[in-house]
Design an enzyme around this catalytic site. Structure first.
Site, PDB file in Angstrom:
ATOM      1  N   ASP A 135      38.543   9.546  81.498  1.00  0.00           N
ATOM      2  CA  ASP A 135      37.941   8.288  81.054  1.00  0.00           C
ATOM      3  C   ASP A 135      37.076   8.456  79.814  1.00  0.00           C
ATOM      4  O   ASP A 135      36.804   9.588  79.375  1.00  0.00           O
ATOM      5  CB  ASP A 135      37.121   7.668  82.206  1.00  0.00           C
ATOM      6  CG  ASP A 135      36.226   8.680  82.921  1.00  0.00           C
ATOM      7  OD1 ASP A 135      36.004   9.772  82.358  1.00  0.00           O
ATOM      8  OD2 ASP A 135      35.736   8.382  84.019  1.00  0.00           O
ATOM      9  N   ASP A 147      29.574   5.318  94.779  1.00  0.00           N
ATOM     10  CA  ASP A 147      30.278   4.157  95.336  1.00  0.00           C
ATOM     11  C   ASP A 147      31.746   4.477  95.625  1.00  0.00           C
ATOM     12  O   ASP A 147      32.535   3.590  95.932  1.00  0.00           O
ATOM     13  CB  ASP A 147      30.182   2.964  94.363  1.00  0.00           C
ATOM     14  CG  ASP A 147      30.790   3.272  92.989  1.00  0.00           C
ATOM     15  OD1 ASP A 147      31.278   4.398  92.771  1.00  0.00           O
ATOM     16  OD2 ASP A 147      30.782   2.364  92.123  1.00  0.00           O
ATOM     17  N   HIS A 161      33.892   5.796  93.393  1.00  0.00           N
ATOM     18  CA  HIS A 161      34.811   5.705  92.249  1.00  0.00           C
ATOM     19  C   HIS A 161      35.348   7.090  91.869  1.00  0.00           C
ATOM     20  O   HIS A 161      34.690   8.105  92.089  1.00  0.00           O
ATOM     21  CB  HIS A 161      34.178   4.979  91.048  1.00  0.00           C
ATOM     22  CG  HIS A 161      33.088   5.716  90.343  1.00  0.00           C
ATOM     23  ND1 HIS A 161      31.935   5.111  89.906  1.00  0.00           N
ATOM     24  CD2 HIS A 161      32.972   7.013  89.976  1.00  0.00           C
ATOM     25  CE1 HIS A 161      31.175   5.999  89.298  1.00  0.00           C
ATOM     26  NE2 HIS A 161      31.779   7.158  89.332  1.00  0.00           N
ATOM     27  N   GLU A 165      36.514   1.630  89.743  1.00  0.00           N
ATOM     28  CA  GLU A 165      35.402   1.132  90.554  1.00  0.00           C
ATOM     29  C   GLU A 165      35.915   0.409  91.812  1.00  0.00           C
ATOM     30  O   GLU A 165      37.074  -0.033  91.850  1.00  0.00           O
ATOM     31  CB  GLU A 165      34.582   0.140  89.715  1.00  0.00           C
ATOM     32  CG  GLU A 165      33.921   0.743  88.475  1.00  0.00           C
ATOM     33  CD  GLU A 165      32.605   1.454  88.785  1.00  0.00           C
ATOM     34  OE1 GLU A 165      32.499   2.114  89.841  1.00  0.00           O
ATOM     35  OE2 GLU A 165      31.686   1.369  87.963  1.00  0.00           O
TER      36      GLU A 165
HETATM   37  P1  PGA Z   1      28.469  13.214  88.728  1.00  0.00           P
HETATM   38  O1  PGA Z   1      29.436  11.982  88.544  1.00  0.00           O
HETATM   39  O2  PGA Z   1      29.322  14.424  88.703  1.00  0.00           O
HETATM   40  O3  PGA Z   1      27.543  13.156  87.567  1.00  0.00           O
HETATM   41  O4  PGA Z   1      27.790  13.022  90.068  1.00  0.00           O
HETATM   42  C1  PGA Z   1      30.561  11.869  89.330  1.00  0.00           C
HETATM   43  C2  PGA Z   1      31.270  10.578  89.042  1.00  0.00           C
HETATM   44  O5  PGA Z   1      30.588   9.557  88.794  1.00  0.00           O
HETATM   45  O6  PGA Z   1      32.510  10.567  89.064  1.00  0.00           O
END
Ligand code: PGA
Length: 236
Positions: free
Chosen positions: A67, A136, A138, A143
């Site tokens: 992304d 959440d 994702h 999302e």
């Molecule tokens: P993080 O993010 O590794 O900073 O916890 C993970 C994500 O949001 O996919």
């Protein structure tokens, strides 16, 4: 599904790096799906270390990232292209032309989404996809929603994601509210998936994603259907 729990972030990173290096050693021209965020940093450091020692060679490897924020260009230090260059690509012997990150500044974003999927198909799909997971549920920037989105697409980030990511910006207002993300088809068609997560705050969402119902309200739950997925969770 293999679900591995270890006690430290260092062990999680080492196990993940082991799986990625085994992939690249067995198939030097592997297509690696890569992720940003804080979780994979230790994995990238370990791979950089082994690359410096000559134990792993990325010269033929190809990477596709999950992304990118909309409207942040590669020179912006919050863009995911900048993150990948700084935390991984600049330190390994990869051909930069073989590293792909969606272009969040493309004049025609819909066209960029199409182009990104076509490129993944042209490369023959992803051999190993590395994933983190959001609080959440994702994956990439897919999302929680009423349905799973199949292809690369533009997404409006949820408030909780903007809040979580604001730790990297000087204020929440500066966090882009839109992003471009690979969809579920490219992720689910990856031959292998490796998901890493660390810290007690991620335990609840892992429980829901991997041991609860499969629902687009928790996008990572679709991974339960993947035939070759390894989850590595560190408790610290
Ligand atoms: P993080 O993010 O590794 O900073 O916890 C993970 C994500 O949001 O996919």
């Amino acid at each position: 599904m293999k679900f591995i729990t270890v006690d430290t972030y260092a062990k999680m990173s080492r196990r993940a790096a082991n799986i990625i290096s085994a992939q690249v050693i067995l198939k030097p021209d592997s297509v690696l799906g890569l992720a940003t965020g804080s979780t994979p940093l230790g994995t990238y450091k370990q791979l950089i270390d082994w690359n410096e020692k000559g134990d792993i060679d990325f010269s033929q490897a190809v990477t596709v990232n999950l992304d990118e924020y909309v409207a942040l260009d590669s020179s912006n230090n919050q863009s995911y292209r900048f993150f990948m260059n700084k935390n991984f690509f600049e330190h390994i012997n990869i051909n930069m032309n073989n590293t792909f990150v969606p272009n969040g500044c493309a004049a025609d974003l819909e066209e960029e989404c199409k182009r990104y999927d076509e490129n993944i198909s042209r490369l023959g799909g992803i051999d190993l996809q590395l994933l983190g997971i959001g609080h959440d549920g994702h994956i990439g920037f897919n999302e929680p929603d009423k349905y799973f989105v199949k292809n690369t697409h533009i997404v409006d980030l949820h408030e909780s994601t903007v809040k979580a990511n604001s730790r990297f910006f000087s204020s929440e207002d500066e966090v882009p509210k839109r992003a471009i993300t690979m969809g579920m088809v490219s992720i689910m068609q990856a031959k292998k998936i490796l998901l890493i997560a660390s810290g007690k705050a991620k335990r609840d969402i892992l429980e829901k994603a991997f041991f609860g119902p499969i629902t687009p309200e928790i996008p990572a739950s679709i991974l339960q259907l993947h035939p070759d997925i390894t989850v590595i969770y560190s408790e610290d």
